[in-house]
Write an enzyme that holds these catalytic residues in place. Structure first.
Site, PDB file in Angstrom:
ATOM      1  N   LYS A 111      29.232  46.789  47.640  1.00  0.00           N
ATOM      2  CA  LYS A 111      30.243  46.027  48.388  1.00  0.00           C
ATOM      3  C   LYS A 111      30.901  46.871  49.474  1.00  0.00           C
ATOM      4  O   LYS A 111      31.334  46.344  50.489  1.00  0.00           O
ATOM      5  CB  LYS A 111      31.327  45.496  47.433  1.00  0.00           C
ATOM      6  CG  LYS A 111      30.764  44.453  46.470  1.00  0.00           C
ATOM      7  CD  LYS A 111      31.771  43.358  46.152  1.00  0.00           C
ATOM      8  CE  LYS A 111      31.076  42.092  45.760  1.00  0.00           C
ATOM      9  NZ  LYS A 111      31.043  41.769  44.374  1.00  0.00           N
ATOM     10  N   LYS A 194      19.592  40.079  44.923  1.00  0.00           N
ATOM     11  CA  LYS A 194      20.152  39.244  43.860  1.00  0.00           C
ATOM     12  C   LYS A 194      20.759  37.967  44.457  1.00  0.00           C
ATOM     13  O   LYS A 194      21.348  38.016  45.538  1.00  0.00           O
ATOM     14  CB  LYS A 194      21.246  40.061  43.168  1.00  0.00           C
ATOM     15  CG  LYS A 194      21.826  39.463  41.932  1.00  0.00           C
ATOM     16  CD  LYS A 194      23.042  40.254  41.477  1.00  0.00           C
ATOM     17  CE  LYS A 194      24.238  40.005  42.363  1.00  0.00           C
ATOM     18  NZ  LYS A 194      25.520  40.457  41.896  1.00  0.00           N
ATOM     19  N   LYS A 197      27.151  34.799  45.129  1.00  0.00           N
ATOM     20  CA  LYS A 197      28.008  33.730  45.639  1.00  0.00           C
ATOM     21  C   LYS A 197      28.169  33.802  47.156  1.00  0.00           C
ATOM     22  O   LYS A 197      28.547  32.839  47.794  1.00  0.00           O
ATOM     23  CB  LYS A 197      29.400  33.825  44.999  1.00  0.00           C
ATOM     24  CG  LYS A 197      29.423  33.552  43.516  1.00  0.00           C
ATOM     25  CD  LYS A 197      30.845  33.729  42.972  1.00  0.00           C
ATOM     26  CE  LYS A 197      30.856  33.945  41.474  1.00  0.00           C
ATOM     27  NZ  LYS A 197      31.594  35.144  41.053  1.00  0.00           N
TER      28      LYS A 197
HETATM   29  P1  TYM Z   1      30.648  37.390  38.500  1.00  0.00           P
HETATM   30  O1  TYM Z   1      31.710  36.378  38.732  1.00  0.00           O
HETATM   31  O2  TYM Z   1      30.111  38.131  39.672  1.00  0.00           O
HETATM   32  O3  TYM Z   1      29.437  36.729  37.755  1.00  0.00           O
HETATM   33  C1  TYM Z   1      29.610  35.945  36.577  1.00  0.00           C
HETATM   34  C2  TYM Z   1      28.450  36.179  35.650  1.00  0.00           C
HETATM   35  O4  TYM Z   1      27.219  35.778  36.285  1.00  0.00           O
HETATM   36  C3  TYM Z   1      26.270  36.837  36.213  1.00  0.00           C
HETATM   37  N1  TYM Z   1      25.415  36.781  37.420  1.00  0.00           N
HETATM   38  C4  TYM Z   1      24.085  36.692  37.403  1.00  0.00           C
HETATM   39  N2  TYM Z   1      23.197  36.623  36.394  1.00  0.00           N
HETATM   40  C5  TYM Z   1      21.877  36.521  36.708  1.00  0.00           C
HETATM   41  N3  TYM Z   1      21.424  36.500  38.003  1.00  0.00           N
HETATM   42  C6  TYM Z   1      22.278  36.565  39.047  1.00  0.00           C
HETATM   43  N4  TYM Z   1      21.829  36.514  40.297  1.00  0.00           N
HETATM   44  C7  TYM Z   1      23.682  36.660  38.773  1.00  0.00           C
HETATM   45  N5  TYM Z   1      24.788  36.740  39.551  1.00  0.00           N
HETATM   46  C8  TYM Z   1      25.836  36.822  38.705  1.00  0.00           C
HETATM   47  C9  TYM Z   1      27.108  38.101  36.163  1.00  0.00           C
HETATM   48  O5  TYM Z   1      26.382  39.181  35.634  1.00  0.00           O
HETATM   49  C10 TYM Z   1      28.267  37.664  35.297  1.00  0.00           C
HETATM   50  O6  TYM Z   1      27.939  37.780  33.924  1.00  0.00           O
HETATM   51  N6  TYM Z   1      33.078  41.397  36.829  1.00  0.00           N
HETATM   52  C11 TYM Z   1      32.612  40.079  36.433  1.00  0.00           C
HETATM   53  C12 TYM Z   1      33.717  39.192  35.894  1.00  0.00           C
HETATM   54  C13 TYM Z   1      34.486  39.835  34.813  1.00  0.00           C
HETATM   55  C14 TYM Z   1      34.038  40.024  33.468  1.00  0.00           C
HETATM   56  C15 TYM Z   1      35.124  40.666  32.811  1.00  0.00           C
HETATM   57  C16 TYM Z   1      32.868  39.704  32.798  1.00  0.00           C
HETATM   58  C17 TYM Z   1      35.729  40.334  34.914  1.00  0.00           C
HETATM   59  N7  TYM Z   1      36.127  40.843  33.702  1.00  0.00           N
HETATM   60  C18 TYM Z   1      35.021  41.009  31.462  1.00  0.00           C
HETATM   61  C19 TYM Z   1      32.778  40.052  31.439  1.00  0.00           C
HETATM   62  C20 TYM Z   1      33.833  40.691  30.791  1.00  0.00           C
HETATM   63  C21 TYM Z   1      32.006  39.410  37.652  1.00  0.00           C
HETATM   64  O7  TYM Z   1      32.349  39.711  38.757  1.00  0.00           O
HETATM   65  O8  TYM Z   1      31.131  38.422  37.369  1.00  0.00           O
END
Ligand code: TYM
Length: 327
Positions: A111, A194, A197
């Site tokens: 990022k 990947k 969003k």
């Molecule tokens: P975030 O919001 O980026 O993504 C949410 C979940 O989706 C998964 N993910 C994917 N899995 C497969 N292929 C992809 N292309 C893909 N893009 C996203 C992510 O791995 C995630 O599981 N930091 C985290 C949010 C968070 C969190 C936490 C998660 C904050 N605190 C504590 C678990 C425990 C995040 O930004 O996810």
């Protein structure tokens, strides 16, 4: 009993990657233990975001959680910002993570590598500290996430070992639970990247119109040759579509490939689109109903109350362990 925790950040419209890698699986943990699923809205502030967009994304995620089959009687669903203990635990735990470790985090590098230091907010750098606090606050031992979040969970584990070594057995060691099929869904326009969003071209958004979803899949980038086979290195586009198909049908991409050995790319893509829509159309209908009914509001309110009750217990333990006066 297992404690399971995960969250999604409301930074943009959710993608098929979020669905396959995380959201779709949360409900499977409901009969395994106590589940806590939250909207990581404080994390969404780590990069600039319009306030109204953030609020709307947060509502959407609450509705998506319910539409995915999470039952508020079994799962505590809440907004991170409504449980102040997340920020309070973070204020303590950030002292047990180091600059060197945070600088090595892939997400931070991805990022911020092209940004000037004077434009990088402290929050994005310290992101893994808040994420560790999210997890450790609930004594979670299982954390279902996609592959890109595993490094952050590993760092939370390092933190636990460091903290417990110094203060005794206070924090629970968490483990990332990564799905077998679809832990990393790739962009449809560039399968070396990947699906995320912030990539409208290569994404399928969960709120996309079914016709748009079909069109995006039909025009997904494929590879040279004409044979449908699972070969991530030489056929990344087709392999990604096989993974998506497999995730929808609950079979491995290798098994999926066997079903299409004699198919042409076009026919195969049509089947992928059918499989995705078969699952997403009823999901979208449930989402729509939940959004219109407003029922998610009381779910979030009750969820926050329950989450605060659980979170305050471990916070107190940590405060006491490090020497904060609690009489
Ligand atoms: P975030 O919001 O980026 O993504 C949410 C979940 O989706 C998964 N993910 C994917 N899995 C497969 N292929 C992809 N292309 C893909 N893009 C996203 C992510 O791995 C995630 O599981 N930091 C985290 C949010 C968070 C969190 C936490 C998660 C904050 N605190 C504590 C678990 C425990 C995040 O930004 O996810």
């Amino acid at each position: 009993m297992d404690r399971i925790l995960s969250g999604i950040k409301p930074t943009g419209s959710l993608t098929l990657g979020n669905y396959i890698g995380a959201l779709k699986h949360f409900k499977d943990f409901q009969d395994q233990g106590e589940v806590f699923i939250f909207i990581a809205d404080l994390h969404a502030l780590t990069l600039p975001i319009d306030p109204e967009v953030l609020r709307e994304n947060s509502r959407d995620i609450a509705c998506f959680y319910l539409a995915s089959g999470l039952d508020p009687k079994k799962t505590t669903i809440f907004l991170q910002s409504q449980v102040p203990q997340h920020a309070e635990l973070n204020a303590i735990l950030q002292n047990y993570l180091y600059m060197g470790e945070l600088k090595r985090m892939t997400q931070f590098k991805d990022k911020c590598s092209k940004m000037n230091d004077s434009a990088i907010g402290l929050g994005i750098f310290a992101y893994p500290s808040l994420m560790a606090s999210d997890i450790l606050l609930y004594d979670a031992n299982k954390v279902p996430v996609g592959e890109d979040q595993v490094q952050h969970v590993e760092l939370a584990r390092d933190l636990v070992n460091r903290f417990n070594h110094r203060y005794g057995d206070i924090l629970t060691l968490p483990k990332a639970e990564v799905t077998k099929i679809g832990k990393r869904i790739m962009s449809l326009s560039d399968p070396s990247k990947k699906m995320s969003k912030s990539d409208p071209k290569g994404d399928i958004f969960l709120k996309d119109d079914p016709a748009v979803i079909r069109k995006k899949i039909m025009s997904a980038k494929t590879d040279s040759g004409s044979e449908v086979s699972y070969d991530v290195e030489n056929k990344p586009g087709i392999s990604n579509l096989l993974t998506i198909y497999g995730a929808m049908k609950d079979i491995s991409p290798e098994e999926a490939a066997k079903l299409f050995t004699n198919s042409r790319y076009g026919d195969f893509k049509k089947e992928v689109a059918n499989a995705v829509l078969e699952e997403l159309i009823p999901f979208q209908e449930r989402y729509q109903k939940i959004k219109e009914s407003g029922e998610y509001l009381s779910v979030l309110k009750e969820g926050a109350q329950k989450a605060r009750d659980v979170a305050s217990v471990i916070l107190k333990k940590v405060q006491h362990a490090v020497g904060l006066l609690d009489e």
